[in-house]
Enzyme design. Structure first.
Site, PDB file in Angstrom:
ATOM      1  N   SER A  34      28.194  50.787  38.143  1.00 55.18           N
ATOM      2  CA  SER A  34      26.707  50.521  38.628  1.00 55.18           C
ATOM      3  C   SER A  34      26.611  50.435  40.046  1.00 55.18           C
ATOM      4  O   SER A  34      25.636  49.615  40.626  1.00 55.18           O
ATOM      5  CB  SER A  34      26.253  49.420  37.896  1.00 55.18           C
ATOM      6  OG  SER A  34      26.873  48.083  38.302  1.00 55.18           O
ATOM      7  N   SER A 103      33.759  49.562  35.028  1.00 55.48           N
ATOM      8  CA  SER A 103      33.035  48.288  35.441  1.00 55.48           C
ATOM      9  C   SER A 103      31.728  48.048  34.520  1.00 55.48           C
ATOM     10  O   SER A 103      32.065  47.851  33.352  1.00 55.48           O
ATOM     11  CB  SER A 103      32.657  48.532  37.024  1.00 55.48           C
ATOM     12  OG  SER A 103      31.969  47.372  37.600  1.00 55.48           O
ATOM     13  N   PHE A 104      30.641  48.587  34.961  1.00 56.35           N
ATOM     14  CA  PHE A 104      29.571  48.391  34.040  1.00 56.35           C
ATOM     15  C   PHE A 104      29.717  49.202  32.729  1.00 56.35           C
ATOM     16  O   PHE A 104      29.341  49.162  31.675  1.00 56.35           O
ATOM     17  CB  PHE A 104      28.628  48.989  34.953  1.00 56.35           C
ATOM     18  CG  PHE A 104      27.224  49.743  34.189  1.00 56.35           C
ATOM     19  CD1 PHE A 104      26.260  48.872  33.426  1.00 56.35           C
ATOM     20  CD2 PHE A 104      27.248  50.981  33.984  1.00 56.35           C
ATOM     21  CE1 PHE A 104      25.271  49.849  32.503  1.00 56.35           C
ATOM     22  CE2 PHE A 104      26.276  51.750  33.288  1.00 56.35           C
ATOM     23  CZ  PHE A 104      25.305  51.010  32.664  1.00 56.35           C
ATOM     24  N   ASP A 224      40.876  43.236  43.181  1.00 54.10           N
ATOM     25  CA  ASP A 224      39.485  43.890  42.939  1.00 54.10           C
ATOM     26  C   ASP A 224      38.519  42.633  43.277  1.00 54.10           C
ATOM     27  O   ASP A 224      38.761  41.311  42.982  1.00 54.10           O
ATOM     28  CB  ASP A 224      39.367  43.721  41.277  1.00 54.10           C
ATOM     29  CG  ASP A 224      37.933  44.561  40.901  1.00 54.10           C
ATOM     30  OD1 ASP A 224      36.943  44.223  41.629  1.00 54.10           O
ATOM     31  OD2 ASP A 224      37.855  45.247  39.993  1.00 54.10           O
ATOM     32  N   HIS A 252      38.783  47.865  43.602  1.00 55.13           N
ATOM     33  CA  HIS A 252      37.981  48.072  42.227  1.00 55.13           C
ATOM     34  C   HIS A 252      37.973  49.492  41.837  1.00 55.13           C
ATOM     35  O   HIS A 252      37.645  50.212  40.738  1.00 55.13           O
ATOM     36  CB  HIS A 252      36.490  47.635  42.506  1.00 55.13           C
ATOM     37  CG  HIS A 252      35.604  47.869  41.285  1.00 55.13           C
ATOM     38  ND1 HIS A 252      35.790  46.944  39.968  1.00 55.13           N
ATOM     39  CD2 HIS A 252      34.257  48.215  40.954  1.00 55.13           C
ATOM     40  CE1 HIS A 252      34.909  47.103  39.243  1.00 55.13           C
ATOM     41  NE2 HIS A 252      34.112  47.818  39.676  1.00 55.13           N
TER      42      HIS A 252
END
Length: 276
Positions: A34, A103-104, A224, A252
């Protein structure tokens, strides 16, 4: 000049959806993160060549991101994003697929597997949201991004452990992506302050996550600064059929900073007992 971020177009759950569809074989749906100006191509482009030699790789721009339609007054929420993923599978006549979430996208992959278990085979969760954690300074900066080249450079510095990956050209490219018509409008509506509530909204309860029966590969960069590595350790403790791989000297961007190793992990994992 053709824009490589623009792939094919299909209507999925009543949303004009931009997606990439590469290779043959068992379908693997890859769900991006995101970050500001993100698209499926920007997120996954380095994984396409090797993964598409082994699978049918489908990478959509989720509603609100990239070059997919942004309906006025759309409610950006987990239920609607799950509906969009299932709508894409229906539109492409895909009964069941592996899901890879960044992630998202990891939180979304978990939510999809919980709501539609019959549609999801294996899960790969990379730097994933999906379990509750205290919002990090890095995530505050990412979701609070205001467009400028300087701010984009700061955001990219948060994503990468290896700062040499964050060039002026990349910052300029991603900044220009973030100011395309409609991009910042939808982005700023998704995760306004206070932002802890959006971490929670992307999360599934421990009880629900514990109920997952999917074979699951969990991948995280030890350094991260966006989603803490403790989040993936927690997911690995909750998901019975899971394995956890932590990369040192990695932020990340596991799929970029450890690209060849990341792709090999996925190919080996997804090829185990792969359905015909």
């Amino acid at each position: 000049m053709n824009n490589p971020e623009i792939g094919k177009n299909i209507v999925a759950a009543n949303i004009e959806t931009n997606y990439h569809d590469l290779g043959d074989g068992y379908p693997v749906i890859m769900i991006h993160g995101s970050g500001p100006g993100v698209s499926a191509y920007a997120n996954w482009r380095l994984t396409f060549p090797s993964l598409s030699e082994n699978f049918r790789v489908i990478a959509p721009d989720m509603v609100g991101f990239g070059f997919t339609e942004r309906p006025e007054d759309y409610d950006y929420c987990m239920d609607n994003w799950v509906t969009h993923i299932i709508g894409l599978m229906d539109a492409l006549d895909i009964k069941k697929a592996h899901l890879v979430g960044n992630s998202f996208g990891g939180g979304l992959a978990i939510a999809t597997a919980l709501r539609y278990p019959e549609r999801v085979n294996r899960l790969v969760l990379m730097g994933a949201a999906g379990t509750r954690f205290e919002v990090t300074e890095g995530l505050e900066a990412v979701w609070g991004y205001e467009p400028s080249i300087e701010n984009m450079r700061k955001v990219l510095d948060i994503f990468a452990y290896d700062r040499s990956l964050v060039t002026d050209d990349l910052a300029k490219l991603r900044y220009e992506a973030s100011i395309r018509p409609g991009f910042q409008d939808s982005f700023s509506k998704m995760f306004p302050a206070p932002r802890q509530r959006w971490v929670d909204a992307l999360s599934s309860s421990d009880e629900a996550v514990r109920s997952l029966s999917n074979e699951t590969l969990i991948i995280h960069g030890r350094e991260d600064r966006v989603v803490p590595v403790s989040s993936s350790i927690r997911l690995s403790n909750l998901i019975l059929k899971s394995q956890l791989h932590i990369f040192g000297c990695c932020g990340h961007w596991t799929q970029i900073e450890q690209n060849s190793r990341f792709c090999k992990l996925l190919i080996d994992f997804l090829n185990e007992d792969s359905p015909a």
